[in-house]
Design an enzyme around this catalytic site. Structure first.
Site, PDB file in Angstrom:
ATOM      1  N   GLU A   1      39.739  47.562  43.947  1.00 42.42           N
ATOM      2  CA  GLU A   1      40.069  48.168  42.654  1.00 42.42           C
ATOM      3  C   GLU A   1      40.018  49.692  42.756  1.00 42.42           C
ATOM      4  O   GLU A   1      38.962  50.283  43.011  1.00 42.42           O
ATOM      5  CB  GLU A   1      39.141  47.698  41.536  1.00 42.42           C
ATOM      6  CG  GLU A   1      39.490  48.351  40.199  1.00 42.42           C
ATOM      7  CD  GLU A   1      38.758  47.789  39.016  1.00 42.42           C
ATOM      8  OE1 GLU A   1      38.990  48.292  37.886  1.00 42.42           O
ATOM      9  OE2 GLU A   1      37.960  46.861  39.177  1.00 42.42           O
TER      10      GLU A   1
ATOM     11  N   GLU B   1      31.803  41.314  41.743  1.00 43.51           N
ATOM     12  CA  GLU B   1      31.860  42.749  41.999  1.00 43.51           C
ATOM     13  C   GLU B   1      30.630  43.179  42.780  1.00 43.51           C
ATOM     14  O   GLU B   1      29.530  42.683  42.535  1.00 43.51           O
ATOM     15  CB  GLU B   1      31.862  43.529  40.676  1.00 43.51           C
ATOM     16  CG  GLU B   1      33.050  43.305  39.796  1.00 43.51           C
ATOM     17  CD  GLU B   1      32.947  44.149  38.527  1.00 43.51           C
ATOM     18  OE1 GLU B   1      32.122  45.092  38.509  1.00 43.51           O
ATOM     19  OE2 GLU B   1      33.679  43.877  37.580  1.00 43.51           O
TER      20      GLU B   1
ATOM     21  N   ASP C   1      35.937  39.582  32.861  1.00 47.21           N
ATOM     22  CA  ASP C   1      34.989  40.038  31.848  1.00 47.21           C
ATOM     23  C   ASP C   1      35.560  41.185  31.023  1.00 47.21           C
ATOM     24  O   ASP C   1      35.031  41.524  29.962  1.00 47.21           O
ATOM     25  CB  ASP C   1      33.649  40.430  32.468  1.00 47.21           C
ATOM     26  CG  ASP C   1      33.777  41.417  33.612  1.00 47.21           C
ATOM     27  OD1 ASP C   1      34.892  41.917  33.864  1.00 47.21           O
ATOM     28  OD2 ASP C   1      32.758  41.689  34.277  1.00 47.21           O
TER      29      ASP C   1
ATOM     30  N   ASP D   1      35.352  35.770  36.727  1.00 50.73           N
ATOM     31  CA  ASP D   1      34.709  37.035  37.057  1.00 50.73           C
ATOM     32  C   ASP D   1      33.253  36.940  36.589  1.00 50.73           C
ATOM     33  O   ASP D   1      32.975  37.007  35.397  1.00 50.73           O
ATOM     34  CB  ASP D   1      35.447  38.162  36.318  1.00 50.73           C
ATOM     35  CG  ASP D   1      35.170  39.525  36.903  1.00 50.73           C
ATOM     36  OD1 ASP D   1      34.238  39.639  37.720  1.00 50.73           O
ATOM     37  OD2 ASP D   1      35.879  40.471  36.545  1.00 50.73           O
TER      38      ASP D   1
ATOM     39  N   LYS E   1      34.706  35.397  41.186  1.00 53.47           N
ATOM     40  CA  LYS E   1      34.921  36.765  41.666  1.00 53.47           C
ATOM     41  C   LYS E   1      33.642  37.541  41.411  1.00 53.47           C
ATOM     42  O   LYS E   1      33.108  37.499  40.293  1.00 53.47           O
ATOM     43  CB  LYS E   1      36.094  37.450  40.965  1.00 53.47           C
ATOM     44  CG  LYS E   1      36.316  38.893  41.462  1.00 53.47           C
ATOM     45  CD  LYS E   1      37.660  39.447  41.005  1.00 53.47           C
ATOM     46  CE  LYS E   1      37.653  39.894  39.565  1.00 53.47           C
ATOM     47  NZ  LYS E   1      36.748  41.068  39.330  1.00 53.47           N
TER      48      LYS E   1
END
Length: 292
Positions: free
Chosen positions: A189, A122, A51, A90, A120
């Protein structure tokens, strides 16, 4: 034998083999067709439709405002440009956060409409239930912990995670919650290297570092960071291999100046009518300057 004939499609099983054998996994954030073509033919393992591309390509100030449709557009481009790399999407802000049903519906759309292979997501342990629903629906997920750009603006900015013992333990709990939810991999990250290394040594799935040191099973980087194409901010963990900005500026200046001086386009760039056809055309339209 051609090089392409030797290559095999990257699968999760192959990623697990690389982890067991100590072979580094190479993951990149890719969000345009041409970059996908190049990365794929050069053997990048995971092509992540990030993104972040919404910031690079469309000018968003953060990933929070990048829309589902924009990520879908990028995902379709990466599908057209790749054959061997594992195609990861993402999942954008608010596309899997509301409920398990919402998460499964949107992940399924990326698979059905953009031929994506894995997602993916987050988040942290609080998102594990929704992530588990995606996995149970048959869509593999890479969990993403540490700096999660969707949440950092609300938390006061971007800063490294896992520098204290308490926060490091929270990240470990987040990672295990995602593994227990069925994630096939974990991305760290901008966590401390120690957190990333500990997870690499203890988790049963591959751990990928994004600004979290080189002790993981693989490394992820954002394509534009390799070329300094996001001038607004250069992360400490990124390495600029070639700065394309001066090169682009030089080309743009030369183009601008040659247009103004009428040096471009020149005769070698121009199509001309045959003399007899030009004469005929000039007579038909009474083009006096060409009849002289």
């Amino acid at each position: 034998m051609a090089e392409s004939a030797k290559r095999k499609k990257i699968t999760i099983n192959q990623l697990n083999r690389k982890m067991r054998e100590g072979e580094q996994i190479v993951q990149m954030a890719i969000y345009d067709y041409r970059s996908a073509v190049i990365a794929d033919r050069l053997g990048i393992d995971i092509l992540c439709v990030s993104d972040t591309g919404g910031m690079i390509l469309f000018g968003h100030k953060s990933t929070v405002t990048v829309t589902f449709d924009e990520v879908m557009m990028m995902a379709k481009a990466i599908d057209r440009g790749s054959r061997y790399g594992l195609r990861m999407v993402d999942m954008p802000y608010w596309s899997f956060h509301v409920s398990p049903d919402q998460a499964v519906e949107n992940a399924g759309r990326f698979v059905h409409e953009a031929n994506a292979e894995v997602m993916k997501c987050e988040g942290n342990q609080h998102h594990a239930k929704n992530i588990e629903a995606i996995v149970k629906a048959g869509i593999p997920v890479q969990g993403h912990i540490g700096i999660t750009p969707m949440r950092m603006p609300q938390l006061g900015g971007f800063f490294a995670q896992g520098k204290t013992a308490d926060r490091a333990k929270e990240l470990v709990d987040d990672a295990w919650a995602m593994v227990d939810a069925g994630c096939f991999s974990i991305l760290c990250e901008v966590t401390s290297e120690e957190v990333c290394q500990y997870l690499t040594e203890t988790l049963p799935v591959p751990v990928i570092s994004l600004g979290a040191g080189n002790k993981a099973d693989g490394v992820h980087i954002i394509t534009s960071d390799l070329f300094n194409l996001y001038e607004e901010h250069v992360p400490r963990h990124s390495k600029i291999y070639t700065d394309l900005i001066p090169i682009m500026e030089d080309v743009f200046i030369r183009y601008r100046d040659e247009v103004k001086s009428r040096d471009y386009p020149g005769p070698e760039h121009t199509i001309y009518m045959k003399p007899e056809e030009l004469r005929k055309f000039a007579e038909e339209v009474n083009w006096e300057s060409k009849l002289d």
